[in-house]
Design a protein around this motif. Structure first.
Motif, short mmCIF file in Angstrom:
data_model
loop_
_atom_site.label_atom_id
_atom_site.label_comp_id
_atom_site.label_asym_id
_atom_site.label_seq_id
_atom_site.Cartn_x
_atom_site.Cartn_y
_atom_site.Cartn_z
N MET A 191 -25.60 73.56 -98.43
CA MET A 191 -25.31 74.56 -97.42
C MET A 191 -24.37 75.59 -98.06
O MET A 191 -23.40 75.24 -98.72
N LYS A 192 -24.66 76.86 -97.83
CA LYS A 192 -23.82 77.94 -98.35
C LYS A 192 -23.68 79.02 -97.29
O LYS A 192 -24.67 79.54 -96.79
N LEU A 193 -22.43 79.33 -96.95
CA LEU A 193 -22.13 80.42 -96.01
C LEU A 193 -21.72 81.64 -96.83
O LEU A 193 -20.84 81.55 -97.69
N GLU A 194 -22.38 82.77 -96.56
CA GLU A 194 -22.08 84.01 -97.26
C GLU A 194 -21.68 85.09 -96.26
O GLU A 194 -22.40 85.32 -95.28
N VAL A 195 -20.57 85.72 -96.52
CA VAL A 195 -20.09 86.85 -95.72
C VAL A 195 -20.15 88.06 -96.64
O VAL A 195 -19.57 88.05 -97.73
N LYS A 196 -20.86 89.10 -96.21
CA LYS A 196 -21.10 90.25 -97.08
C LYS A 196 -20.68 91.56 -96.40
O LYS A 196 -21.22 91.93 -95.37
N ASN A 197 -19.69 92.20 -96.98
CA ASN A 197 -19.29 93.57 -96.61
C ASN A 197 -18.96 93.77 -95.14
O ASN A 197 -19.37 94.76 -94.54
N LEU A 198 -18.21 92.83 -94.54
CA LEU A 198 -17.84 93.00 -93.14
C LEU A 198 -16.84 94.14 -92.99
O LEU A 198 -15.86 94.24 -93.73
N THR A 199 -17.10 94.98 -92.01
CA THR A 199 -16.12 95.98 -91.58
C THR A 199 -15.96 95.85 -90.08
O THR A 199 -16.90 95.48 -89.36
N ASP B 97 -27.34 79.63 -96.00
CA ASP B 97 -28.48 79.25 -96.85
C ASP B 97 -29.51 80.37 -96.95
O ASP B 97 -30.72 80.14 -96.87
N GLY B 98 -29.02 81.60 -97.09
CA GLY B 98 -29.89 82.75 -97.30
C GLY B 98 -30.53 83.32 -96.05
O GLY B 98 -31.22 84.33 -96.11
N LYS B 99 -30.29 82.70 -94.89
CA LYS B 99 -30.86 83.19 -93.63
C LYS B 99 -29.74 83.76 -92.76
O LYS B 99 -28.62 83.25 -92.77
N LYS B 100 -30.09 84.77 -91.97
CA LYS B 100 -29.12 85.36 -91.05
C LYS B 100 -28.46 84.25 -90.23
O LYS B 100 -29.14 83.41 -89.65
#
Length: 173
Positions: free
Chosen positions: A1-9, A62-65
């Motif tokens: 399992m991997k949680l990714e947070v990308k460029n939150l403003t 895991d790569g999904k929204k």
């Protein structure tokens, strides 16, 4: 399992409080958000939990929204929410039931977490009779009672002395 947070403003009115926050965390690992008061740590958590919406950016699991409603999440907010005049075990069993556990499972998990957090002697006492540190450990038990896939803790060490901080650290890592 991997949680990714990308460029939150995120902005509140004219004030931008998050400026392109990005990080990722692998399952089984702990991640700490560090920063001064007002740096946006709680806002970031609230966006992940879908309490607030980001102005821009994305969150993936895991790569999904990522949709937090599709996952069992244990969330310990900065503002605590247990009832001071209710018995510790009654509250934890109730919260476990709300998260889909049977009464027997909720009781078993309540006993497990109170023991692991070294507060099992307070099972049948009102929360308000406990020290701030022991109340914090009960709060943590309430977060973990449902055996969540993802655990998010906001200010988890608040009110804990060094010995209890170590107990919490051992549970989290």
């Amino acid at each position: 399992m991997k949680l990714e947070v990308k460029n939150l403003t995120k902005s509140f009115g004219e004030k931008e409080v998050l400026h392109g926050i990005s990080f990722d965390v692998e399952g089984g690992k702990a991640l700490g958000l560090l920063g001064r008061n007002g740096a946006g740590k709680t806002t970031t958590i609230r966006i992940i939990m879908d309490v607030f919406h980001a102005n821009s950016g994305e969150i993936f699991l895991d790569g999904k929204k990522f949709n937090p409603k599709e996952h069992l999440i244990g969330y310990l907010p900065e503002e605590r929410g247990l009832y001071p005049k209710k018995k510790v075990s009654e509250q934890l069993v109730y919260l476990g039931r709300l998260r889909g556990l049977s009464k027997a499972e909720a009781k078993k998990n309540t006993d497990k977490w109170l023991k692991r957090l070294q507060v099992s002697q307070y099972t049948d006492v009102k929360l308000e009779t406990l020290s701030k540190g022991n109340q914090q450990k009960v709060q943590l038990a309430s977060t973990l009672v449902c055996e969540p896939e993802i655990v998010i803790l906001d200010e988890p060490f608040s009110g804990l002395d060094p010995v209890n901080s170590k107990i919490l650290q051992d549970v989290v890592t």
